[in-house]
Design an enzyme around this catalytic site. Structure first.
Site, PDB file in Angstrom:
ATOM      1  CE  LYS A 116      -2.898  -2.976  -0.193  1.00 33.32           C
ATOM      2  NZ  LYS A 116      -3.450  -3.326  -1.513  1.00 33.32           N
ATOM      3  CD  GLU A 200      -3.783   6.767   4.148  1.00 34.27           C
ATOM      4  OE1 GLU A 200      -5.011   6.824   4.372  1.00 34.27           O
ATOM      5  OE2 GLU A 200      -3.296   6.111   3.229  1.00 34.27           O
ATOM      6  CG  HIS A 235     -12.964  -3.435   6.731  1.00 32.88           C
ATOM      7  ND1 HIS A 235     -12.823  -2.141   6.291  1.00 32.88           N
ATOM      8  CD2 HIS A 235     -12.546  -3.444   8.005  1.00 32.88           C
ATOM      9  CE1 HIS A 235     -12.313  -1.409   7.265  1.00 32.88           C
ATOM     10  NE2 HIS A 235     -12.130  -2.171   8.324  1.00 32.88           N
ATOM     11  NE  ARG A 292     -10.964  -8.704  -5.336  1.00 29.75           N
ATOM     12  CZ  ARG A 292     -10.603  -7.861  -4.370  1.00 29.75           C
ATOM     13  NH1 ARG A 292      -9.333  -7.699  -4.072  1.00 29.75           N
ATOM     14  NH2 ARG A 292     -11.500  -7.167  -3.712  1.00 29.75           N
TER      15      ARG A 292
HETATM   16  C1  MV4 Z   1      -9.285   5.212   5.305  1.00 30.66           C
HETATM   17  C2  MV4 Z   1     -10.461   5.652   5.929  1.00 30.66           C
HETATM   18  C3  MV4 Z   1     -10.493   6.938   6.389  1.00 30.66           C
HETATM   19  N1  MV4 Z   1      -9.404   7.740   6.270  1.00 30.66           N
HETATM   20  N2  MV4 Z   1      -8.236   6.044   5.189  1.00 30.66           N
HETATM   21  C4  MV4 Z   1     -10.533   0.620   4.946  1.00 30.66           C
HETATM   22  C5  MV4 Z   1      -9.783  -0.500   4.328  1.00 30.66           C
HETATM   23  C6  MV4 Z   1      -8.849   0.082   3.350  1.00 30.66           C
HETATM   24  N3  MV4 Z   1      -9.324  -0.168   2.030  1.00 30.66           N
HETATM   25  C7  MV4 Z   1      -8.811   1.536   3.673  1.00 30.66           C
HETATM   26  N4  MV4 Z   1      -9.914   1.816   4.537  1.00 30.66           N
HETATM   27  C8  MV4 Z   1     -10.161   3.067   4.983  1.00 30.66           C
HETATM   28  N5  MV4 Z   1      -9.169   3.965   4.828  1.00 30.66           N
HETATM   29  C9  MV4 Z   1      -8.307   7.267   5.678  1.00 30.66           C
HETATM   30  N6  MV4 Z   1      -7.234   8.054   5.578  1.00 30.66           N
HETATM   31  C10 MV4 Z   1     -11.517   4.756   6.055  1.00 30.66           C
HETATM   32  C11 MV4 Z   1     -11.367   3.457   5.592  1.00 30.66           C
HETATM   33  C12 MV4 Z   1     -12.500   2.609   5.797  1.00 30.66           C
HETATM   34  C13 MV4 Z   1     -13.218   2.091   4.731  1.00 30.66           C
HETATM   35  C14 MV4 Z   1     -12.870   2.332   3.413  1.00 30.66           C
HETATM   36  C15 MV4 Z   1     -13.588   1.800   2.384  1.00 30.66           C
HETATM   37  C16 MV4 Z   1     -14.693   1.013   2.651  1.00 30.66           C
HETATM   38  C17 MV4 Z   1     -15.064   0.756   3.929  1.00 30.66           C
HETATM   39  C18 MV4 Z   1     -14.342   1.281   4.980  1.00 30.66           C
HETATM   40  C19 MV4 Z   1     -14.735   1.020   6.284  1.00 30.66           C
HETATM   41  C20 MV4 Z   1     -14.036   1.523   7.304  1.00 30.66           C
HETATM   42  C21 MV4 Z   1     -12.909   2.321   7.079  1.00 30.66           C
END
Ligand code: MV4
Length: 504
Positions: A116, A200, A235, A292
């Site tokens: 990442k 972040e 998630h 994917r």
């Molecule tokens: C974040 C965020 C808020 N702020 N990054 C969740 C898993 C990974 N794909 C990144 N994720 C997140 N990153 C920052 N800087 C909130 C999430 C997140 C989230 C993102 C997409 C779909 C569902 C989620 C559920 C909780 C938190």
């Protein structure tokens, strides 16, 4: 085009790939564990090969064995589906080394997006907006504290090897930082064997919007618009739709261009998805790329009128994309509900058993991508997703009405499912207004899963029970064929049962 393709997966996605193969005149080789010997993906394929006992580590994750089966059966290519080996760079490489074609991106692109922090570096280099944060791992808690002070609380600690939320911690105040860093490291080490953590700025209350892209091996790449995937729990996405209420044509163009830039920076080929957070002001930030085919690809297929899985095969076979970007604007609205073997009224506890009865929805605009049939055993070895119910309609309101109607037509007996939960979501005012973000479902879980039974339900159940008992009694006393036994009683019972949403 290939003559024969090995499908290194199971369940609904294996069947989806069989269907794409058949339409292209390609023979499909299925593989199965002992738990899946009679599964629909096995029955529908042209050939099927047993690969081991039920645990995935001894069957669907055996890369060496899957490649050997592909060689032995004369397949020229391997489709990994999603999950299992789909995003394992060593597997994609081993497939290539065995002189087979991996139906997916090059191993180098999987690796580039798998880290990442590397993905953030690539994105920044390509001018793609990312959330303020670092692109290298944190040394220690004091470095973390200094950076957190700069970005401002709350901040988010993330695993460099992560994705999908593992090894992620929200930190709201300086005194929580050291403990959060330790526990994030422990979780990341456990999950990925790598405890590198980066930091972040935490974005509060955004939507999760992702862009589907498709690129060929000749340098052509298009975006296929967005999917709104905010309705998720821990998630795990539950409902996806395309387009998103929060994306207008101009934002779609901009996010699409951005996703293509990120993918091209990684040397991407085939189908992939860039994940973004979209905040309330319409600002978007690249999160990561899924290298994917995704579970929710059908909503894009529906609104864009394209078969993504067929194009995965065509691209892998070396074909050129014959499209231009202007060929793709969303038509109408599509929505997908994931039908899982989980009990929403019991904290989404996984439910196991045998599918005793299955009644599938149909009619205009309804698609069922399933991997189960009557007699299927649902155990704990694999993902609880049994099927996806996808609808397409002219507007979002019409899609919600259509999904509600299709869910009413669905009966699954033998295991608890998410069906009733989805019905409640389709009836929910906030959902119907599109007022959703990534925290929406967890906020509303109690109100969506503790719905009072309909008024008069107990009386109706008692009447239905009495009529059923009466029907059984008359059946015993009238030893005739099923068709001419007590028709009046049966009709009354059927009518009562149907009125209450029970099924014959
Ligand atoms: C974040 C965020 C808020 N702020 N990054 C969740 C898993 C990974 N794909 C990144 N994720 C997140 N990153 C920052 N800087 C909130 C999430 C997140 C989230 C993102 C997409 C779909 C569902 C989620 C559920 C909780 C938190």
């Amino acid at each position: 085009m290939f003559d024969k393709v090995l499908i290194a997966n199971r369940g609904e996605i294996a069947l989806r790939i069989v269907r794409a193969c058949r339409e292209l005149g390609v023979r499909a080789v299925a593989v199965y564990s002992d738990a899946d010997a009679g599964a629909p993906h096995v029955r529908e394929a042209d050939e099927a090969v047993r690969i081991g006992p039920p645990p995935a580590s001894e069957s669907y994750l055996r890369g060496d064995e899957l490649i050997a089966v592909a060689k032995r059966t004369g397949a020229q290519a391997v489709h990994p589906g999603y999950g299992f080996l789909a995003e394992r760079e060593p597997f994609a490489r081993a497939v290539r080394d065995a002189k087979l074609t991996f139906i997916g991106p090059p191993p180098e692109a999987i690796a580039a997006m798998g880290s990442k922090t590397a993905a953030r570096t690539l994105a920044i280099g390509a001018g793609v907006p990312v959330v303020p944060g670092t692109t290298t791992a944190l040394r220690d808690a004091s470095e973390a504290a200094k950076l957190a002070q700069d970005f401002g609380y709350p901040v988010l600690l993330k695993a460099a090897a992560g994705g999908g939320g593992k090894g992620m911690r929200v930190v709201r105040a300086p005194n929580e930082l050291e403990g959060a860093l330790e526990s994030a490291r422990r979780e990341a080490k456990n999950a990925f064997g790598d405890d590198a953590i980066y930091i972040e700025k935490y974005i509060a209350g955004p939507r999760h919007v992702e862009i589907q892209i498709l690129g060929d091996a000749h340098g052509n790449m298009i975006s296929l618009g967005e999917r709104e995937c905010s309705v998720q729990r821990r998630h795990q996405k539950m409902i996806e739709e395309a387009p998103s209420v929060a994306v207008d044509p101009e934002l779609r163009r901009l996010m699409g261009q951005t996703a293509v830039r990120a993918a091209q920076a990684a040397g991407y080929v085939n189908a992939g998805t860039c994940e973004f957070l979209l905040d309330k002001d319409g600002k978007f930030y690249f999160l990561e790329m899924n290298t994917r085919l995704q579970v929710e690809h059908p909503v894009t297929e529906s609104v864009m009128g394209i078969d993504i899985v067929q194009w995965q095969l065509r691209i892998a076979a070396g074909e050129k994309l014959p499209f231009a970007q202007r060929d793709f604007t969303p038509r109408g609205w599509s929505m997908e509900c994931r039908i899982t073997s989980e009990d929403p009224s019991n904290g989404f506890l996984p439910s196991t058993g045998r599918i005793e009865y299955l009644r599938l929805p149909g009619g205009p605009g309804v698609r069922w991508d399933g991997g189960i049939g009557i007699g299927s055993e649902v155990g704990l070895h694999y993902d609880p997703m049994l099927a996806k119910l996808i609808v397409h309609a002219p507007t979002r309101d019409a899609a919600i009405a259509r999904m509600h109607r299709a869910l009413l037509e669905l009966t699954v007996e033998g295991v608890e499912t998410s069906r009733d939960f989805h019905l409640r979501v389709m009836e929910d005012d906030e959902f119907r207004r599109g007022a959703i973000d990534i925290q929406w479902l967890e906020r509303r879980l109690d109100s969506l899963t503790s719905v009072a039974p309909p008024p008069g339900g107990e009386a109706a159940a008692a009447i239905a029970g009495a009529l059923l008992a009466e029907e059984e009694r008359t059946r015993r006393t009238v030893p005739a064929s099923a068709s001419d036994s007590a028709p009046a009683t049966m009709d009354a019972w059927r009518a009562a049962a149907l009125r209450e949403g029970l099924r014959e």
